[in-house]
Motif scaffolding. Structure first.
Motif, PDB file in Angstrom:
ATOM      1  N   ARG A 258     -11.365   1.648  -5.520  1.00 32.56           N
ATOM      2  CA  ARG A 258     -12.114   1.458  -4.275  1.00 32.56           C
ATOM      3  C   ARG A 258     -13.611   1.359  -4.569  1.00 32.56           C
ATOM      4  O   ARG A 258     -14.308   0.504  -4.050  1.00 32.56           O
TER       5      ARG A 258
ATOM      6  N   ALA B  19      -9.165   0.469   1.558  1.00 30.38           N
ATOM      7  CA  ALA B  19      -8.962   1.884   1.901  1.00 30.38           C
ATOM      8  C   ALA B  19      -7.751   2.464   1.190  1.00 30.38           C
ATOM      9  O   ALA B  19      -7.709   3.644   0.861  1.00 30.38           O
ATOM     10  N   ALA B  20      -6.749   1.620   0.927  1.00 32.02           N
ATOM     11  CA  ALA B  20      -5.532   2.125   0.300  1.00 32.02           C
ATOM     12  C   ALA B  20      -5.658   2.242  -1.224  1.00 32.02           C
ATOM     13  O   ALA B  20      -4.818   2.849  -1.864  1.00 32.02           O
ATOM     14  N   PHE B  21      -6.705   1.664  -1.798  1.00 31.88           N
ATOM     15  CA  PHE B  21      -6.882   1.766  -3.247  1.00 31.88           C
ATOM     16  C   PHE B  21      -7.184   3.201  -3.652  1.00 31.88           C
ATOM     17  O   PHE B  21      -7.803   3.945  -2.891  1.00 31.88           O
ATOM     18  N   PRO B  22      -6.820   3.591  -4.868  1.00 33.84           N
ATOM     19  CA  PRO B  22      -7.259   4.899  -5.358  1.00 33.84           C
ATOM     20  C   PRO B  22      -8.782   4.884  -5.528  1.00 33.84           C
ATOM     21  O   PRO B  22      -9.377   3.814  -5.655  1.00 33.84           O
ATOM     22  N   PRO B  23      -9.414   6.067  -5.513  1.00 33.21           N
ATOM     23  CA  PRO B  23     -10.877   6.126  -5.472  1.00 33.21           C
ATOM     24  C   PRO B  23     -11.592   5.266  -6.525  1.00 33.21           C
ATOM     25  O   PRO B  23     -12.569   4.591  -6.192  1.00 33.21           O
TER      26      PRO B  23
ATOM     27  N   GLU C  81      -1.683   1.458  -6.768  1.00 32.51           N
ATOM     28  CA  GLU C  81      -2.886   0.667  -6.480  1.00 32.51           C
ATOM     29  C   GLU C  81      -2.561  -0.548  -5.606  1.00 32.51           C
ATOM     30  O   GLU C  81      -3.062  -1.651  -5.833  1.00 32.51           O
TER      31      GLU C  81
ATOM     32  N   PRO D 287       0.807  -1.234   0.000  1.00 32.92           N
ATOM     33  CA  PRO D 287       0.000   0.000   0.000  1.00 32.92           C
ATOM     34  C   PRO D 287       0.839   1.283   0.000  1.00 32.92           C
ATOM     35  O   PRO D 287       0.429   2.281  -0.568  1.00 32.92           O
TER      36      PRO D 287
ATOM     37  N   PRO E 229      -5.274  11.788  -3.437  1.00 38.06           N
ATOM     38  CA  PRO E 229      -6.407  11.534  -2.548  1.00 38.06           C
ATOM     39  C   PRO E 229      -6.120  10.361  -1.631  1.00 38.06           C
ATOM     40  O   PRO E 229      -5.605   9.337  -2.050  1.00 38.06           O
ATOM     41  N   VAL E 230      -6.421  10.535  -0.368  1.00 39.35           N
ATOM     42  CA  VAL E 230      -6.211   9.477   0.606  1.00 39.35           C
ATOM     43  C   VAL E 230      -7.560   9.143   1.206  1.00 39.35           C
ATOM     44  O   VAL E 230      -8.335  10.038   1.526  1.00 39.35           O
ATOM     45  N   SER E 231      -7.832   7.848   1.340  1.00 37.01           N
ATOM     46  CA  SER E 231      -9.122   7.406   1.852  1.00 37.01           C
ATOM     47  C   SER E 231      -9.395   8.009   3.226  1.00 37.01           C
ATOM     48  O   SER E 231      -8.511   8.075   4.070  1.00 37.01           O
TER      49      SER E 231
END
Ligand SMILES: Cc1cc2nc3c(=O)[nH]c(=O)nc-3n(C[C@H](O)[C@H](O)[C@H](O)COP(=O)(O)OP(=O)(O)OC[C@H]3O[C@@H](n4cnc5c(N)ncnc54)[C@H](O)[C@@H]3O)c2cc1C
Ligand code: SF4
Lengths: 540, 171
Positions: free
Chosen positions: B88, B81-85, A83, A78, A248-250
């Motif tokens: 995700r 959560a770590a995936f790009p939007p 990805e 991660p 962007p971070v979740s």
């Protein structure tokens, strides 16, 4: 404690800015803005900074260094990979490994170092008009980069996973040889794919990037290059600035401040996929519809063998033996040839790669230490039926690669499964399992040959992976044939150069890092000359 | 591929759905709030699926087993959560499909809750998806395979079975 050259540099006052922490929009100014800090971006940054340019680097990923490299897949993927190391092609049939951190893929790569094969360069000269790309012309650049990155033959015995490749090849009378590696004081641990914990690997993270930062370059991290804007109406110079957003971070919401980087010149080194995607988002002129096309992967298939003794493929330097027999025994533009290598194995990569589930999968996992794995990297892009893939944008502007797998490629896959199985049996395998949904462990070469010959090869059921993304901004002096010219300059936007793996008009036919280092060094030096009229200082 | 295409691919190709109810699935999925992933539902869904994917790998002891399953759920959520939007939201769509009752019944054949699902039914659904010619379902199988097996073997407690002692000490 081991030394951490990145932490030391930060303590010396490197200019590193985390875009995620900037609350208000800012404008940065530089002579040259470089997007991406991997193989191409790192080399370019050092050369241009040393030539006296004010350089700003924009990197989508974080700045991580040896103290963060804990050799755990759960941390590394991660943090350091695009990805989370699960990037897929559009139909999800190919898994793509690419770095996303300072140093790019060089921070996580497996250190194999090959010069661009002469056959590949000849094809570029004859078919792509890249007249100056001769082994002789590139020779000084290979030499310089090899010296700089301590690239030398690996002096220690290969680990067992690699020794088995050599043994199988020898039994069959096939040549194999030792791989050269970019390491200095390597302790032969084998965790290169999670970031080298000892800084032995001479990646961009510990070589060119620190050199550029020591000379005063600025590094913006966690910063996504969104688009190039402000192209003049006439359109010939190209954009005036780059728009940047924090990655962007979740879990984070709210407005994300956008920043602007004004520069006289922009160097795109966001990697194949990243660089063409940035030009696509920027709506760069593309009169011949070349942008993002002909993206290549060295599509890679896998064969696992059970040995009676421990192999421990997780331990010891990865990829230290290779065989080019199956590249050299076919014409470069004939049926697809492939290179054979032996990768590192770690629990997550192994578990997700092995097909099936439940008892059957658990049984394969229990053989982890006794499993020997070979990879076949297929040489794509040289035949009319191998057009590679195309980078496209999703609705949110993020890139996705459409790479259809066709029968021409599957023909190479089948020959590769056969070659790997035969070699593994020759090395003493108890059984061999091609990584394919419908394959089973075969206990004899005869059984394997028959089964592989009849195996239906289709996307998804055939496990295909890639760690070598190339092309998408092909170079050619003929604008109908390329996005950039032979010097990496954009055909329509003179203020933009591409200096990374996306330049290549075909795949390399060998692990690509050294090709990128040498070609980027040559072109960055030329760029410095073009922008100032002065000669760039040598790299070393 | 965006969310709409992801679903459309499955709906257009899905003979199962043509049997009726496609529009219901579509409506439900569309109406669900894409920005709030069914995070709390992932544990429930995995409580049915993970034991089948991990049969033979999970500890036999009941307490150890449930803490193992809990760590798989945490791992899967972390990966998502770590995936790009864009990625995700695709994965969240998959879990949403598995969560909505009518969709679940149509696409997996499972009409109980996941927690109560019979392992042999779960296995049958995984096999159907694995070999399905509908891209949505087949890629759904591979996503579950990689997420669940990846999350378990990322765990140090899974390594003993592999005879893997973990990374060496380099200090
Ligand atoms: C696991 C692994 C093993 C490998 N092993 C080997 C090996 O043994 N030998 C070998 O020769 N090659 C190997 N490779 C491949 C090699 O490392 C790459 O080919 C090479 O690093 C590519 O260089 P590049 O400059 O094109 O891109 P990269 O090195 O990938 O760098 C691109 C950088 O751009 C950044 N970026 C992307 N988009 C944006 C954006 N929009 N804004 C800002 N930044 C952006 C990325 O985060 C990344 O840091 C391996 C790769 C991987 C992933
Ligand atoms: S094998 Fe060498 S280069 Fe690779 S991680 Fe270990 S010490 Fe670093």
């Amino acid at each position: 404690m081991l030394r951490d050259p990145v932490q030391e540099g930060l303590a010396r006052g490197w200019r590193v800015i985390d875009a995620a922490t900037l609350e208000r929009s800012q404008t940065f100014e530089a002579d040259v803005c470089i997007v991406g800090t991997g193989a191409g971006g790192g080399v370019t940054a050092e050369i241009l900074t040393k030539a006296g340019f004010k350089v700003i680097l924009v990197e989508e990923g974080p700045l991580k260094s040896s103290r963060d490299f804990r050799m755990k897949e759960a941390d590394a993927y991660p943090q350091l990979y695009q990805e989370s190391a699960a990037r897929k092609t559009r139909d999800k049939a190919i898994t793509i490994l690419q770095g996303r951190c300072v140093g790019g893929s060089t921070t996580v790569n497996w250190t194999s170092s090959f010069r661009t094969p002469a056959t590949t360069l000849a094809h570029w000269r004859n078919k792509q008009g890249l007249a100056e790309y001769t082994s002789d012309a590139l020779w000084p650049w290979f030499e310089a980069m090899e010296t700089k990155l301590s690239i030398a033959p690996w002096p220690f015995p290969p680990n067992r996973n690699n020794a088995l490749l050599a043994m199988g090849a020898e039994k069959l009378g096939i040549p194999s040889a030792a791989v050269r590696r970019n390491v200095k004081g390597c302790s032969n641990i084998g965790y290169c794919g999670m970031g080298c914990p000892t800084n032995a690997k001479q990646s961009m993270l510990v070589t060119t990037i620190p050199a550029a930062l020591d000379e005063g370059a600025t590094l913006l991290v966690n910063a996504q290059a969104v688009r190039l804007v402000g192209a003049d109406a006439a359109g010939s110079r190209g954009p005036a600035h780059l728009e940047v957003a924090p990655r962007p971070v979740s879990g984070t919401t709210g407005p994300r401040a956008r920043h602007r980087i004004q520069a006289k010149h922009f160097v795109l080194a966001a990697g194949a996929i990243g660089s063409p995607a940035l030009l696509l988002r920027s709506q760069a002129p593309d009169p011949h519809s070349m942008l993002g096309r002909r993206t290549f992967l060295h599509p890679t298939v896998i064969s696992a063998a059970l040995m009676s003794d421990p192999v421990n493929a997780h331990a010891g330097a990865p990829q230290t033996i290779y065989s080019d027999h199956f590249l050299d025994s076919v014409a470069v533009d004939g049926p697809m040839g492939f290179k054979l290598e032996a990768p590192p194995l770690h629990p997550v990569i192994f578990a997700t790669t092995m097909s099936g589930y439940g008892e059957q999968h658990a049984a394969l996992m229990r053989e982890f230490n006794n499993t020997h794995v070979l990879l076949a990297l297929l040489r794509d892009g040289f035949h009319a039926e191998s057009q590679g893939g195309r980078v496209m944008l999703r609705d949110d502007g993020s890139p996705v690669l459409d790479y259809p797998l066709n029968d021409f490629l599957f023909d190479g896959v089948r020959r590769a499964y056969l070659a790997m199985a035969e070699m593994q049996f020759a090395a003493g395998a108890k059984h061999v399992l091609p990584i394919h949904e419908q394959a089973a462990p075969y206990t004899t070469w005869q059984q394997a040959r028959q089964a592989i010959t009849g195996l239906p090869l289709q996307p998804l059921s055939t496990r295909v992976v890639s760690a070598h993304v190339m092309g998408g901004c092909a170079m050619s002096n003929d604008p109908r044939n390329g996005v950039v010219n032979n010097d990496g300059r954009h055909h329509q936007w003179s203020a933009v150069s591409v200096l990374d793996g996306s330049l290549f008009p075909t795949s390399i036919g060998a692990n690509p890092q050294l090709s990128i280092y040498a070609i980027a060094a040559r072109l960055a030096s030329k760029l410095a000359l073009d922008l100032t009229g002065r000669q760039a200082p040598a790299m070393i | 591929m965006n969310r709409r295409q992801f679903l459309k691919g499955g709906l257009v190709g899905g003979a199962v759905l043509a049997a009726g109810g496609a529009w219901v699935v579509w409506r439900d999925v569309r109406d669900a709030d894409a920005s709030s992933p069914p995070r709390d539902r992932i544990a429930e869904i995995l409580s049915g699926i993970a034991p089948v994917l991990l049969a033979g790998a999970l500890p036999a002891d009941a307490t150890q087993r449930s803490s193992a399953l809990a760590s798989v759920t945490v791992g899967v959520k972390e990966v998502i959560a770590a995936f790009p939007p864009a990625v995700r939201s695709e994965v969240n769509d998959l879990f949403r499909l598995l969560d909505i009752r009518i969709a679940r019944r149509l696409l997996t054949g499972i009409s109980t809750t996941w927690r109560d699902a019979d392992p042999s039914d779960v296995k049958a659904f995984l096999e159907r998806w694995r070999w399905s010619r509908i891209a949505l379902l087949q890629t759904g199988y591979f996503a579950l395979h990689d997420l669940v097996l990846g999350a378990w073997y990322a765990n140090e407690s899974a390594w003993a079975q592999l005879g893997y002692t973990g990374p060496p000490n380099v200090e």
